[in-house]
Write an enzyme that holds these catalytic residues in place. Structure first.
Site, PDB file in Angstrom:
ATOM      1  N   LYS A  80      11.009  10.847  14.584  1.00  0.00           N
ATOM      2  CA  LYS A  80      11.660  11.834  15.466  1.00  0.00           C
ATOM      3  C   LYS A  80      13.076  12.058  14.933  1.00  0.00           C
ATOM      4  O   LYS A  80      13.571  11.255  14.123  1.00  0.00           O
ATOM      5  CB  LYS A  80      11.709  11.330  16.907  1.00  0.00           C
ATOM      6  CG  LYS A  80      12.470  10.026  17.094  1.00  0.00           C
ATOM      7  CD  LYS A  80      12.460   9.579  18.543  1.00  0.00           C
ATOM      8  CE  LYS A  80      13.187   8.244  18.706  1.00  0.00           C
ATOM      9  NZ  LYS A  80      13.176   7.772  20.089  1.00  0.00           N
ATOM     10  N   ASP A  95      14.469   2.681  12.414  1.00  0.00           N
ATOM     11  CA  ASP A  95      13.812   2.254  13.650  1.00  0.00           C
ATOM     12  C   ASP A  95      12.306   2.067  13.500  1.00  0.00           C
ATOM     13  O   ASP A  95      11.511   2.943  13.838  1.00  0.00           O
ATOM     14  CB  ASP A  95      14.113   3.225  14.799  1.00  0.00           C
ATOM     15  CG  ASP A  95      13.789   2.577  16.143  1.00  0.00           C
ATOM     16  OD1 ASP A  95      14.189   3.097  17.176  1.00  0.00           O
ATOM     17  OD2 ASP A  95      13.104   1.523  16.125  1.00  0.00           O
ATOM     18  N   ASN A 143      15.560   9.212  14.675  1.00  0.00           N
ATOM     19  CA  ASN A 143      15.273   8.108  13.734  1.00  0.00           C
ATOM     20  C   ASN A 143      15.414   8.548  12.289  1.00  0.00           C
ATOM     21  O   ASN A 143      15.097   7.772  11.379  1.00  0.00           O
ATOM     22  CB  ASN A 143      13.837   7.604  13.950  1.00  0.00           C
ATOM     23  CG  ASN A 143      13.699   6.811  15.225  1.00  0.00           C
ATOM     24  OD1 ASN A 143      14.691   6.313  15.751  1.00  0.00           O
ATOM     25  ND2 ASN A 143      12.480   6.694  15.732  1.00  0.00           N
TER      26      ASN A 143
END
Ligand SMILES: COc1cc(C(=O)NC2CCN(C)CC2)ccc1Nc1cc2c(cn1)c(C)nn2-c1cc(Cl)cc(-c2ccccc2C(N)=O)c1
Length: 296
Positions: free
Chosen positions: A148, A164, A151
């Site tokens: 996303k 992440d 991240n």
């Protein structure tokens, strides 16, 4: 120096017992889940890092410990130009510390919020780097599962660094389909919602959502409630406004957002897609965090 303590009990100087490295605690960078992120400065070299700090009080249940261990085990096994570098992992009496590569230009989330839409050359520049990192991950049988904008970190050279790995998993055998995913990915694929078993294709779905959001300014299935968003994902109900983006962009988004996982392209097939035939800048200035670039 008397160490000041906040509710996380983080001393001003943190020592990695394995390497004896001393880090001074710098500015608060942000928080995500149980973690808070601080700039950590190696007092002997002056090098700055991103330190994710998780209070041990949040890691009391076995599955929380296992999740943290899985994130560390996966992340420390990675070494790629477009993946956040993992430096160290240690703990003190109160916290677990993960020392990671600092990305001073934050993430694509902040860029998207400031710019709303980005140009196609910029999108090709960013997505090319994301796909290179995903080819590397999928070759190592690792699925990120939470790709996303927040991240996708950016360093001072405006290079993408995927971070992440809190929801990442490793596929033991190629035919394996994962059945569970504890956590809620931002750009969640239909097969995860329907608990149909999922694999690498969930990262391709997320990439389709990232492409759509960068080029059109908002996510493809966004609604005011999670329930309605899940319903639109299940029905594959999204619209691409015609004539706002190129035909190649429309086609690639449609391929990545196919409802059936096996109908989606692999990351290697995406890398060869005609979408990347268009002009792609070799570098981007940091000014793109705020204004569209002018291509000479
Ligand atoms: C100088 O580098 C940075 C500055 C800033 C910054 O200026 N933040 C300001 C936001 C507004 N408040 C008022 C003051 C601080 C943010 C991220 C940076 N860099 C950075 C962060 C990193 C990593 C590498 N580099 C890695 C690896 N993980 N994280 C990480 C970890 C966690 Cl737990 C949360 C978040 C995070 C939390 C909330 C929102 C955004 C984020 C985000 N994705 O950046 C980020």
């Amino acid at each position: 120096m008397e160490s000041t303590k906040d509710e996380f009990n983080i001393p001003n100087v943190i020592i990695d017992p394995r390497t004896r490295t001393q880090y001074s605690k710098g500015k608060f960078l942000g928080k995500g889940g149980f973690a808070r992120c601080y700039e950590l400065i190696d007092v002997s070299t002056g090098q700055a890092f991103a330190g994710k700090v998780v209070p041990k009080s949040m890691l009391v249940k076995p599955h929380q410990k296992e999740k943290m261990q899985q994130e560390v085990t996966i992340h420390q096994s990675l070494n790629h130009k477009h993946i956040v570098q993992f430096f160290s992992y240690f703990e003190d009496e109160n916290n677990v510390y993960i020392v990671l590569e600092l990305c001073r230009r934050r993430s694509l989330m902040e860029l998207h919020r400031r710019r709303k839409t980005v140009t196609e050359p910029e999108t090709r520049y960013f997505v090319k780097q994301i796909v290179e990192a995903c080819i590397y991950l999928h070759d190592k049988r690792i699925i990120h599962r939470d790709l996303k904008l927040g991240n996708l970190f950016l360093n001072d050279q405006m290079e993408i660094k995927i971070g992440d790995f809190g929801l990442a998993t490793r596929i033991e055998n190629e035919a394996d389909r994962k059945r569970t995913l504890c956590g809620t990915p931002n750009y969640i694929a239909p097969e995860v919602i329907n608990k149909k078993g999922h694999s690498y294709e969930v990262d391709v779905w997320s990439l389709g959502c990232i492409l759509y959001t960068l080029l059109l300014g908002k996510p493809p299935f966004e609604t005011s409630s999670l329930k309605d968003t899940y319903s639109k994902i299940r029905k594959n109900d999204y619209l691409i406004p015609e004539n706002r983006i190129s035909r190649e962009s429309v086609l690639l988004i449609q391929r990545c957002l196919r409802h059936e996982p096996y109908d989606r392209p692999t990351m290697s097939q995406i890398y060869m897609d005609t979408f990347f035939s268009g002009f792609t800048p070799a570098t981007l200035p940091t000014s793109v965090c705020t204004v569209a670039p002018r291509y000479s």
